[in-house]
Design a protein around this motif. Structure first.
Motif, mmCIF file in Angstrom:
data_model
loop_
_atom_site.group_PDB
_atom_site.id
_atom_site.type_symbol
_atom_site.label_atom_id
_atom_site.label_comp_id
_atom_site.label_asym_id
_atom_site.label_seq_id
_atom_site.Cartn_x
_atom_site.Cartn_y
_atom_site.Cartn_z
ATOM 1 N N ILE A 140 14.230 -42.977 1.410
ATOM 2 C CA ILE A 140 14.251 -42.005 0.312
ATOM 3 C C ILE A 140 13.517 -42.542 -0.915
ATOM 4 C CG2 ILE A 140 16.422 -41.000 1.113
ATOM 5 C CD1 ILE A 140 17.848 -42.589 -1.103
ATOM 6 N N GLU A 141 13.177 -41.613 -1.829
ATOM 7 C CA GLU A 141 12.588 -41.938 -3.129
ATOM 8 C C GLU A 141 11.399 -42.895 -2.996
ATOM 9 O OE1 GLU A 141 15.659 -43.278 -5.774
ATOM 10 O OE2 GLU A 141 17.064 -41.723 -5.131
ATOM 11 N N ARG A 142 10.416 -42.476 -2.230
ATOM 12 C CA ARG A 142 9.290 -43.347 -1.901
ATOM 13 C C ARG A 142 8.223 -43.318 -2.999
ATOM 14 N NH1 ARG A 142 7.504 -43.392 4.138
ATOM 15 N NH2 ARG A 142 7.255 -45.551 3.463
ATOM 16 N N SER A 208 19.782 -47.533 -3.903
ATOM 17 C CA SER A 208 20.472 -46.497 -3.140
ATOM 18 C C SER A 208 19.684 -46.221 -1.862
ATOM 19 C CB SER A 208 20.593 -45.217 -3.969
ATOM 20 O OG SER A 208 19.296 -44.742 -4.306
ATOM 21 N N LYS A 217 24.576 -41.303 2.392
ATOM 22 C CA LYS A 217 23.880 -41.894 1.254
ATOM 23 C C LYS A 217 24.793 -42.887 0.543
ATOM 24 C CE LYS A 217 21.098 -40.953 -2.827
ATOM 25 N NZ LYS A 217 20.448 -39.928 -3.671
ATOM 26 N N ARG A 241 12.905 -49.664 2.337
ATOM 27 C CA ARG A 241 13.374 -49.051 1.086
ATOM 28 C C ARG A 241 13.501 -50.094 -0.022
ATOM 29 N NH1 ARG A 241 14.024 -46.137 -3.271
ATOM 30 N NH2 ARG A 241 16.161 -45.686 -3.902
ATOM 31 N N PHE A 245 11.228 -50.238 -3.400
ATOM 32 C CA PHE A 245 11.923 -50.113 -4.683
ATOM 33 C C PHE A 245 11.593 -51.283 -5.608
ATOM 34 C CE2 PHE A 245 15.615 -51.187 -7.357
ATOM 35 C CZ PHE A 245 15.769 -50.006 -8.072
ATOM 36 N N ARG A 250 4.011 -48.399 -1.639
ATOM 37 C CA ARG A 250 4.436 -47.633 -0.474
ATOM 38 C C ARG A 250 4.018 -48.349 0.803
ATOM 39 N NH1 ARG A 250 5.492 -41.958 0.230
ATOM 40 N NH2 ARG A 250 5.285 -41.324 2.419
#
Length: 422
Positions: A140-142, A208, A217, A241, A245, A250
């Motif tokens: 998530i949240e890439r 997260s 999650k 991830r 982060f 990426r």
């Protein structure tokens, strides 16, 4: 009394005129049978051979019909009335003309077709052996996509499929589960390839994330751990991830290989030649090397990339050795003598592909690009480095944030990497 009539006088005897042979009508000259000099055609009386002007001399040379004057050689004409000699009765020699251009063309088509069938067959065979088990869509949240293609290459200490004898031989121990033994980012860029080792003792924050198995999650708690703890907690997806982060870069593809597959690939290649600058020993990994250029087998190669306690800067020196070895491995594997030789290629692919774990979107083409990018780094077309370090915290290595951000920006924009590290 003589009843015979009296002769009236001398009588002339009737002149018997010798009949001349019929004159042939001139026609198109026949080509000579073999020799360039004009000789009588076989089976034709010499006195009937016409001169170039069509005139028959009528002169008989005494030549036996059907045999060249002088009893000589020369090719006999075709037998039968249809042949040039009208009456020759010998065997007919046949001159075979080989069309080599046609044969070469057909041979080339057959060869290309065979190579095409072999290539297609090899592709599907190899593709079926790759384990696509990592789902990056769960991350998530890439960060945004950059101009370069990035690979996260992981060496795990998985002992999957290894016998007790293999574990003893490779000095792997018998620990259950698997952990990351090495991690590096490979950025394939048009400006030059960059290989960045991430020490497993790197100090990072667990963000997260969504559980790869549960789908639940988990919120961020501000936990700071060693980088390899992310993999141990929830596998490749959480590792990706965490790296994204903490770096802002990426990751496009993921590739992982365990102990057994690594050693088998090296042995299938016949070993990897490496120049070791300084000799070292390590009882835990089984390393025992002298300085100089040498060829390492699978067991020795695994000991070389795993050794850490023989060095003062244990993790940093080990990551340098890992980069050096992987680049040498790629250089030897990605050569025409291996790729174009099925007797060399099949054992290598068969030895390692079924132990390689990749993401679901990674194909054989992507794997080939990854290998050639590593080969380019080894050949001087790119940069090989550790993640810049600024200090330590509780035994964990702290990344130099300004340098790291500059490095990430250069990779995202496909710019030549100028950042340096120790």
């Amino acid at each position: 009394m003589n009843d015979w009539p009296e002769p009236e006088g001398p009588q002339r005897m009737r002149h018997i005129q010798r009949q001349q042979p019929p004159v042939r009508q001139p026609g198109p000259p026949r080509p000579p049978v073999d020799a360039p000099t004009r000789q009588p055609a076989y089976g034709v009386p010499p006195q009937q051979v016409q001169s170039p002007g069509g005139y028959d001399s009528g002169y008989n040379t005494g030549q036996v019909y059907g045999t060249p004057a002088g009893g000589g050689g020369g090719a006999r004409p075709p037998a039968g009335p249809g042949g040039p000699g009208r009456g020759g009765d010998g065997p007919v020699p046949v001159r075979v003309v080989v069309d080599w251009r046609k044969r070469i063309k057909i041979g080339s088509i057959v060869l290309v077709s065979a190579l095409l069938v072999t290539t297609i067959g090899t592709y599907f065979w190899a593709d079926s052996k790759v384990r696509r088990e990592v789902d990056l869509s769960k991350v998530i949240e890439r960060p945004k996509e950059g101009d370069c293609t990035t690979y996260l290459i992981v060496g795990s200490d998985s002992r999957e499929g290894m016998s007790d004898e293999e574990k003893r031989k490779l000095h792997t121990g018998s620990a259950e589960g698997k952990r990351t033994d090495s991690m590096m980012i490979l950025a394939k860029c048009s400006s030059g390839n960059t290989m960045i080792s991430l020490p497993r003792d790197s100090d990072v924050e667990i963000p997260s994330f969504v559980g790869s198995q549960s789908g639940k999650k988990f919120p961020a708690q501000g936990r700071r751990v060693k980088l390899n703890a992310a993999y141990a907690e929830d596998g490749p997806e959480l590792l990706v991830r965490t790296i994204e982060f903490n770096t802002g870069l990426r990751i496009d593809h993921y590739a992982e290989i365990g102990f057994a597959g690594f050693a088998n690939i090296v042995d299938a290649l016949g070993g990897v030649e490496l120049d070791i600058e300084k000799g070292f020993k390590d009882e835990k990994s089984g390393a025992d090397f002298k300085a100089g250029r040498q060829t390492l087998n699978g067991s020795q190669s695994l000991a070389f990339v795993r050794t850490r306690y023989a060095f003062a800067e244990s993790d940093l020196q080990r990551t340098k050795n890992q980069q050096k070895f992987l680049s040498a491995l790629a250089s030897q594997a990605a050569t025409p003598s291996t790729i174009l030789n099925p007797f060399a290629l099949y054992p290598v692919m068969g030895a390692g592909l079924d132990t390689v774990i990749v993401d679901k979107d990674m194909g054989l083409w992507d794997m080939g690009q990854m290998f050639f990018a590593m080969k380019g780094v080894n050949g001087g077309d790119g940069v090989s480095m550790n993640m810049p370090i600024s200090g330590e915290r509780g035994g964990n290595l702290i990344w130099d944030k300004p340098k790291m951000q500059q490095l990430v920006k250069q990779i995202q924009n496909d710019e030549k990497v100028t950042v340096q590290s120790r």
